[in-house]
Design an enzyme around this catalytic site. Structure first.
Site, PDB file in Angstrom:
ATOM      1  N   CYS A 331       0.827  -1.228   0.000  1.00 26.13           N
ATOM      2  CA  CYS A 331       0.000   0.000   0.000  1.00 26.13           C
ATOM      3  C   CYS A 331       0.855   1.269   0.000  1.00 26.13           C
ATOM      4  CB  CYS A 331      -0.947   0.049   1.200  1.00 26.13           C
ATOM      5  SG  CYS A 331      -2.186  -1.228   1.208  1.00 26.13           S
ATOM      6  N   ALA A 332       2.089   1.186  -0.454  1.00 26.18           N
ATOM      7  CA  ALA A 332       2.951   2.380  -0.469  1.00 26.18           C
ATOM      8  C   ALA A 332       3.758   2.398  -1.776  1.00 26.18           C
ATOM      9  CB  ALA A 332       3.865   2.390   0.750  1.00 26.18           C
TER      10      ALA A 332
END
Ligand SMILES: Cc1ncc(COP(=O)(O)O)c(C=O)c1O
Length: 379
Positions: A331-332
Site C-alpha cells: 500500500c505504499a
C-alpha cells in the site's frame, strides 16, 4: 505457522486481550453512553479506561482528546478531511502509505496543493510556505522501517506555525512516543498492530488547540436535542455505536505494553532484526533495502532475490514452509518507486513481540533453500 507479518496486523495478542474481549462480549455488551442502566454505564467506563491507558502510554494530558476510529486509516481521514480545505497547501513525504496518499489525492482534485518531499527535516523546511495548513508525516516507513526524525520536523513546522499530523501506524507500541514533549498536534494510530488490540480499532489524538471538523455525523447519546454534532471531544467525532469489545481488548493490549515497557519490546524486536538482517545478508542474491542499523528502524525488513518474483517467494514461504510474510507494494507505491522496486515490490518480513530467535532462524533457512533450489534449476 510462523507469523512474520506484524506490520500488517499483530498476531498473536497477549492472553489478556482475548480474555477482556470475551468477558465484555459476554457480560457488558450494552451501548456505551446511550442508556442510563448499569450495564451501559459499565460499558462507558470500560471505554474511558482504554482512553486513560492510551493517554498514559503516549503521555497525553487529556484522555477526552483521544477519538476512537476503526483503524489508522479512519484516524488519518478524520484529521486530513477535517482540517484541509480547497486552496490550502499540505506538505507530506514521498514514502507515505495510501491511507495518507489517497485522502490527500482526493482533496487535490478539489483544490488542495500537496508537496511530496523526502522524509528529511531540510526537505520539509524547504517545502513549507505561507499557505501550508498541515504537515503529514509517517513516523516510520511501512516498507523499509526507516524511522523519521519527527522531533526535528515538528520543530521546523511549529516555527512556521504549521501543525503536524504523525502517522504512527508502524511505531505505536514499539517506539516510545511522548506526545507532550514532542508537541504532536495530531497522532493517528491503529489499535490492531503494535498496541495488540483487535482489528477494527484505532484512534486519533487531537491536541486541544487544533480545530478539526467532524467527517461523520449521527447519534452520540449526548446533546441529543441538537441537530449539530456536540461541540466537545470525543463526542464531536464519535458518531454511532462504538466497538466496545474491540476497545476493551485494545485497553488490555495497552496495559500489557505499559506493564512490559515499550523499551523492552523494542529491545527484543531490535535483536530479532539484527539476526534477520545478518542471516539474509549472508545469502547470495538477496538484496536488503533501507537502513541496516536496527536502531534506525522498526520491525520491518524488505528484501528481494535476484531473478525471483517476490510473489513467488511469498507463495513458497507460505505453502512450503508455513511462514507468513507480506509481498508486493505494501500500500505504499511511492516508497517502492523511490527504492526502484516498483511495480513488483519486495518481500517484507516483520517480526513482533512474540516471535523468537528460532522463528527467525527458520525464516532465514527457508529463504536460503528457495535461493539454492533456484540456483540448482538454473545450473
Ligand atoms: C504507515 C501506515 N499508515 C497507515 C496504515 C493503515 O493502517 P490501518 O490498516 O489500521 O488502517 C498502515 C497499515 O499498514 C501503515 O503501515
Amino acid at each position: 505457522m510462523i507469523y512474520l507479518d506484524n506490520a500488517a496486523t499483530s498476531h498473536p495478542k497477549p492472553p489478556s486481550v482475548y480474555k477482556r474481549v470475551d468477558a465484555v462480549l459476554r457480560n457488558c455488551s450494552a451501548n456505551p453512553g446511550r442508556s442510563g442502566h448499569a450495564m451501559a454505564i459499565e460499558a462507558a467506563r470500560i471505554i474511558f479506561q482504554t482512553r486513560e491507558s492510551i493517554a498514559t502510554l503516549f503521555r497525553i494530558h487529556d484522555p477526552d482528546r483521544i477519538v476512537f476510529t476503526s483503524n489508522a486509516t479512519g484516524a488519518l481521514n478524520l484529521a486530513i478531511l477535517g482540517l484541509l480545505k480547497p486552496g490550502d497547501h499540505c506538505v507530506t513525504s514521498n514514502v507515505e502509505h495510501n491511507s495518507v496518499v489517497r485522502p490527500l489525492h482526493a482533496l487535490s482534485q478539489i483544490g488542495l496543493t500537496v508537496s511530496r518531499v523526502a522524509p528529511t527535516p531540510q526537505a520539509f523546511a524547504d517545502a513549507i510556505c505561507g499557505r501550508t495548513r498541515l504537515v503529514v508525516i509517517t513516523h516510520a516507513s511501512n516498507v523499509i522501517g526507516a524511522i523519521t526524525p519527527i522531533a526535528e520536523i515538528i520543530a521546523i513546522a511549529h516555527a512556521r506555525g504549521v501543525p503536524v499530523l504523525v502517522d504512527a501506524a508502524q511505531t505505536a507500541g514499539s517506539v516510545p512516543i511522548d506526545v507532550a514533549s514532542l508537541g504532536v498536534d495530531l497522532l493517528a494510530c491503529p489499535g490492531h498492530k503494535g498496541l495488540f488490540g483487535p482489528q477494527g480499532t484505532g484512534f486519533l489524538y487531537i491536541a486541544p488547540h487544533i480545530d478539526v471538523e467532524p467527517i461523520l455525523f449521527g447519534g452520540t447519546g449526548s446533546r441529543s436535542d441538537l441537530e449539530d454534532m456536540p461541540d466537545f471531544a470525543p463526542d464531536r467525532y464519535e458518531a454511532g455505536t462504538l466497538n466496545t469489545p474491540g476497545i476493551a481488548g485494545l485497553g488490555a493490549g495497552v496495559e500489557f505494553l505499559i506493564d512490559r515497557g515499550i523499551e523492552n519490546v523494542r529491545a527484543h524486536e531490535t535483536a530479532l532484526l539484527h539476526q534477520l538482517m545478518d542471516g539474509l545478508a549472508a545469502i547470495d542474491g538477496v538484496r536488503i533495502y533501507g537502513p541496516l542499523d536496527p536502531n534506525r528502524k522498526t520491525g520491518v525488513v524488505l528484501f528481494t532475490i535476484d531473478g525471483i518474483d517476490p510473489a513467488e517467494i511469498g507463495d513458497q514461504l507460505d505453502s512450503e514452509f508455513g511462514i507468513a510474510v507480506r509481498v508486493g507494494l505494501h500500500c505504499a507505491p511511492q516508497a517502492h518507486r523511490a527504492l526502484g522496486t516498483f511495480p513488483e515490490g519486495g518481500v517484507r518480513i516483520s517480526p513482533g513481540c512474540f516471535n523468537t530467535a528460532d522463528d527467525i532462524q527458520q525464516a532465514v533457512g527457508a529463504v536460503r533453500q528457495i535461493v539454492k533450489r533456484r540456483s540448482a534449476v538454473l545450473a
